[in-house]
Design a protein around this motif. Structure first.
Motif, PDB file in Angstrom:
ATOM      1  N   THR A   1     -32.166 -54.825 -27.600  1.00 17.57           N
ATOM      2  CA  THR A   1     -32.209 -55.654 -29.333  1.00 17.57           C
ATOM      3  C   THR A   1     -31.639 -54.456 -29.969  1.00 17.57           C
ATOM      4  OG1 THR A   1     -35.023 -54.676 -29.364  1.00 17.57           O
ATOM      5  CG2 THR A   1     -34.349 -56.703 -29.165  1.00 17.57           C
TER       6      THR A   1
ATOM      7  N   TYR B   1     -28.527 -54.842 -32.262  1.00 19.52           N
ATOM      8  CA  TYR B   1     -28.468 -54.545 -33.428  1.00 19.52           C
ATOM      9  C   TYR B   1     -27.231 -53.794 -33.595  1.00 19.52           C
ATOM     10  CZ  TYR B   1     -29.868 -53.169 -38.167  1.00 19.52           C
ATOM     11  OH  TYR B   1     -29.828 -51.953 -39.062  1.00 19.52           O
TER      12      TYR B   1
ATOM     13  N   ARG C   1     -31.049 -58.807 -36.058  1.00 19.32           N
ATOM     14  CA  ARG C   1     -32.330 -57.774 -35.284  1.00 19.32           C
ATOM     15  C   ARG C   1     -33.345 -58.929 -34.890  1.00 19.32           C
ATOM     16  NH1 ARG C   1     -33.644 -52.971 -34.745  1.00 19.32           N
ATOM     17  NH2 ARG C   1     -33.052 -52.344 -36.678  1.00 19.32           N
ATOM     18  N   PHE C   2     -32.956 -58.747 -33.737  1.00 14.19           N
ATOM     19  CA  PHE C   2     -34.002 -59.726 -32.844  1.00 14.19           C
ATOM     20  C   PHE C   2     -35.517 -59.033 -32.670  1.00 14.19           C
ATOM     21  CE2 PHE C   2     -29.881 -61.553 -32.040  1.00 14.19           C
ATOM     22  CZ  PHE C   2     -29.547 -62.247 -32.034  1.00 14.19           C
TER      23      PHE C   2
ATOM     24  N   ARG D   1     -38.935 -62.763 -28.714  1.00 10.10           N
ATOM     25  CA  ARG D   1     -38.745 -62.109 -27.164  1.00 10.10           C
ATOM     26  C   ARG D   1     -38.016 -62.971 -26.379  1.00 10.10           C
ATOM     27  NH1 ARG D   1     -42.934 -57.845 -24.598  1.00 10.10           N
ATOM     28  NH2 ARG D   1     -41.898 -57.731 -23.275  1.00 10.10           N
TER      29      ARG D   1
ATOM     30  N   ALA E   1     -34.394 -63.641 -26.986  1.00 13.08           N
ATOM     31  CA  ALA E   1     -33.530 -61.640 -25.988  1.00 13.08           C
ATOM     32  C   ALA E   1     -34.532 -61.976 -24.609  1.00 13.08           C
ATOM     33  CB  ALA E   1     -33.898 -61.058 -26.573  1.00 13.08           C
TER      34      ALA E   1
END
Length: 277
Positions: free
Chosen positions: A17, A21, A27-28, A33, A36
């Motif tokens: 992540t 970013y 932003r994850f 989760r 991603a």
């Protein structure tokens, strides 16, 4: 040891992540989760790597694979004439103000970013052709850009299914799209040529600056994926990309007033926009 429920360890997820970013400003967090992990699992399977460590090494060495991973993280949910009130505001309020004092033939620049698969910039072109009487008086340049190179390719192809086209009036469909083929309709060549598509990254000042300044920028539903720090960076880049007095249109849940003091909030009959101070 990775849990059976998760492809990546906590540290690996953090590295993944953080990579996304740094490249995109998006932003994850932990609640994303599954989103991603699913995307990195697809890319790992496609490249044939054995584990995340090997895939991370591949990302450092292969710029094309890094781009493919970024493409997989983007959200391309859109359709024609989305948030139509902003298009009304464009033709009724923003452009009349922009061209005040300009001469026939002068350049007017409009930027759609992120443009996803092209529905938004093509919507702008369609709307102006149908609703702005002065469209032929000025040299209107419409640019669509996105960080997702697959989305850019789809936009250039200009072929859309029923869901994307559902808000368009029948006369617009028949006037600007080829007859249906295989369940989709393709934009006519003249309209395709009215929009220029280029890759661009809102988090990268150099790629933003390379496209020059615009009179109106549509940047809708992107900042919701940014954190506070990357929103401020984006605001600075958007400010620099606007000509003095130019207008910024955000998504209906977004507000530049909470991010930067470089823009003046403008309330028009059809929409709220932000003007470069």
């Amino acid at each position: 040891m990775i849990s059976e429920e998760h492809l990546l360890s906590k540290d690996e997820l953090s590295r993944l992540t953080e990579f996304v970013y740094r490249r995109t400003g998006m932003r994850f967090e932990k609640k994303k989760r599954y989103y991603a992990e699913r995307r990195v699992a697809e890319r790992m399977a496609a490249t044939g790597v054995r584990d995340f460590a090997e895939y991370q090494s591949l990302l450092r060495l292969d710029a094309a694979e890094a781009q493919r991973l970024i493409n997989s993280f983007t959200v391309n949910e859109t359709y024609f004439y989305r948030e139509e009130h902003q298009l009304r505001c464009l033709s009724r309020s923003l452009l009349p103000d922009v061209v005040r004092g300009r001469r026939p033939g002068d350049l007017v620049r409009i930027w759609s970013m992120p443009c996803s698969t092209g529905e938004e910039p093509y919507s702008i072109a369609l709307w102006l052709l149908e609703n702005w009487a002065m469209v032929d008086v000025y040299h209107v340049e419409i640019v669509g850009s996105d960080i997702d190179t697959d989305a850019i390719a789809a936009a250039q192809a200009g072929r859309y299914g029923p869901r994307a086209l559902s808000k368009l009036p029948a006369e617009v469909l028949d006037g600007y799209f080829e007859p249906e083929r295989d369940g989709t309709r393709e934009i006519i060549t003249d309209l395709k040529e009215s929009v220029r598509f280029v890759p661009c990254n809102l988090a990268d000042g150099a790629s933003m600056a390379a496209l020059g300044q615009f009179d109106v920028i549509f940047c809708r539903n992107l900042l919701i994926y940014f954190d506070e720090e990357s929103r401020k960076v984006a605001a600075n880049h958007l400010h620099g990309a606007l000509a003095p007095g130019g207008y910024l249109c955000l998504g209906h849940t977004e507000s530049m007033s909470r991010i930067s003091d470089q823009f003046q909030l403008c309330r028009f009959p059809d929409a709220i926009t932000y003007r470069r101070c």
